[in-house]
Design an enzyme around this catalytic site. Structure first.
Site, PDB file in Angstrom:
ATOM      1  N   ASP A 109      59.728  13.496 -85.683  1.00  0.00           N
ATOM      2  CA  ASP A 109      59.013  14.092 -84.993  1.00  0.00           C
ATOM      3  C   ASP A 109      59.749  14.098 -83.447  1.00  0.00           C
ATOM      4  O   ASP A 109      60.739  13.755 -83.424  1.00  0.00           O
ATOM      5  CB  ASP A 109      57.612  13.740 -84.761  1.00  0.00           C
ATOM      6  N   TYR A 150      57.483  16.867 -91.120  1.00  0.00           N
ATOM      7  CA  TYR A 150      57.269  15.543 -90.622  1.00  0.00           C
ATOM      8  C   TYR A 150      55.942  15.048 -91.368  1.00  0.00           C
ATOM      9  O   TYR A 150      56.173  13.533 -91.756  1.00  0.00           O
ATOM     10  CB  TYR A 150      56.807  15.761 -89.130  1.00  0.00           C
ATOM     11  N   GLU A 163      48.091  11.003 -89.727  1.00  0.00           N
ATOM     12  CA  GLU A 163      49.175  11.532 -89.257  1.00  0.00           C
ATOM     13  C   GLU A 163      48.775  12.993 -88.698  1.00  0.00           C
ATOM     14  O   GLU A 163      49.439  13.572 -87.378  1.00  0.00           O
ATOM     15  CB  GLU A 163      50.238  11.928 -90.114  1.00  0.00           C
TER      16      GLU A 163
END
Ligand code: SF4
Length: 392
Positions: free
Chosen positions: A140, A122, A39
């Protein structure tokens, strides 16, 4: 009570994702560390670009402990070319926090995960939902686009209030027990189908109830006010070529410990003032301009670093855009003016810090390097490109 459109969205998206999801290296299992690394790498970076970096990074740092205990230059070297290097530093700082506070295991607790260095709303949502299947939103830009279009939301997604509203909406849509797959489905739809410029509505699993499409606004949404353009900076740089024992080498310096591109290596360069920036508007090969900029470079490098250099000729121009700064840089080949110049003196040179000119003297290590040293020192992309061009 969920509306028909909401129920349709949750159900169709989940089954589409389960049938169509791409095989990606971070989807091999639900290890929170692997998901965390992916991520962070995927922020501002395309999947195709990330894959080889991710595989190399996981080979080199397969566990949180391995990452936490690694010297920072090695982590930066592994990240070299991906950009946004503070992500790598924060990731390592976060790994060290997990070692110190949670015995090396990413905790199954939203507040703790959200408190890790470099982990924003996020990323914490993505880790909690994908690794632990907790019903947390992971919103996002992709997800805001998809939901703005599907629900025909016309609020500005650059506003924090809109984001908070979309997060609430995203949580309400998560099907019972399927947070990880649902959130990944939303991201996948945004990446493959509901893309920024040309949404493939005819292939979309949720097109039937998509309010944006029905209103003919799929190309207008989401509404987003434009961010400020990056600040232009004009710079001149020197490829200082060694002689004698340093023949075949060039002189590089390490950036300060904090600020832009912290601790990475670079060719010496300096910021031109607004009045001097016209120098870069002139053709680099023009003799007069070379002389003017060369003189400027000589004086400035000497004043700021103590190095006596003699620019020989224009080498090339290059640009690099950071999120907030746009560098236009002209590179000159240069020799050292004094053969016996002591690098010890150069190491105590003052120069700009963090992309901003500073009047404070900062100790900077300088080093002569050859092509082999590129394997161990981490350089920003711009300088990598120039040095490869020089040595090729
Ligand atoms: S129908 Fe079109 S606009 Fe609506 S979610 Fe699907 S791709 Fe996006």
């Amino acid at each position: 009570m969920k509306s028909v459109a909401e129920q349709h969205f949750s159900r169709e998206l989940l089954s589409w994702y389960r049938a169509n999801k791409r095989t990606l290296p971070w989807r091999a299992n639900r290890d929170p560390y692997r998901i965390w690394v992916s991520e962070i790498m995927l922020q501002q970076t395309r999947v195709d670009t990330v894959i080889p970096y991710y595989e190399r990074f996981m080979d080199r740092f397969p566990t949180i402990r391995a990452l936490a205990e690694a010297p920072e230059p090695e982590v930066l070297k592994c990240w070299e070319g991906l950009g946004y290097y503070s992500r790598a530093r924060n990731l390592q700082a976060g790994a060290r926090m997990v070692m110190e506070l949670y015995g090396g295991e990413v905790p199954d607790d939203k507040t703790s995960v959200a408190g890790l260095k470099g982990v924003g709303p996020y990323t914490s949502g993505a880790i909690m939902s994908i690794a632990f299947n907790r019903p947390e939103p992971a919103v996002d830009g992709n997800v805001m686009r998809v939901l703005s279009r599907y629900f025909c939301l016309e609020e500005d997604i650059a506003k924090p209030k809109t984001r908070i509203g979309i997060e609430k909406l995203a949580v309400s849509l998560i099907p019972e027990g399927a947070a990880g797959d649902f959130n990944q489905g939303l991201m996948e739809l945004g990446a493959l189908v509901c893309t920024p410029k040309s949404p493939s509505c005819l292939l979309c699993p949720v097109m039937e109830h998509c309010a944006g499409r029905i209103a003919g606004k799929e190309h207008e949404l989401p509404i987003k006010t434009k961010a400020k353009p990056p600040r232009p900076e004009h710079r001149v740089a020197a490829i200082i070529v060694g002689s004698g024992a340093n023949a075949g080498k060039v002189l590089v310096r390490q950036r300060p410990e904090t600020g832009l591109l912290a601790q990475m290596w670079e060719l010496p360069h300096l910021l031109l003032s607004k009045e001097q920036s016209y120098l870069l508007a002139i053709d680099g090969a023009a003799a007069n301009e070379q002389a003017a900029a060369g003189e400027l470079l000589t004086k400035a490098v000497e004043a700021e670093t103590g190095l006596l250099i003699r620019p020989r000729k224009w080498f090339m121009d290059a640009e690099h855009v950071f999120s907030h700064i746009h560098w236009t840089m002209r590179f000159y080949l240069a020799d050292l003016g004094a053969e016996d110049y002591s690098l010890a003196a150069e190491s105590a040179a003052a120069y700009e810090t963090g992309g901003e000119t500073s009047s404070e003297a900062v100790e900077q290590p300088y080093r002569w390097i050859g092509p082999k040293d590129m394997e161990t020192l981490a350089f920003p992309n711009l300088f990598l490109r120039i040095l490869r061009e020089y040595w090729d």
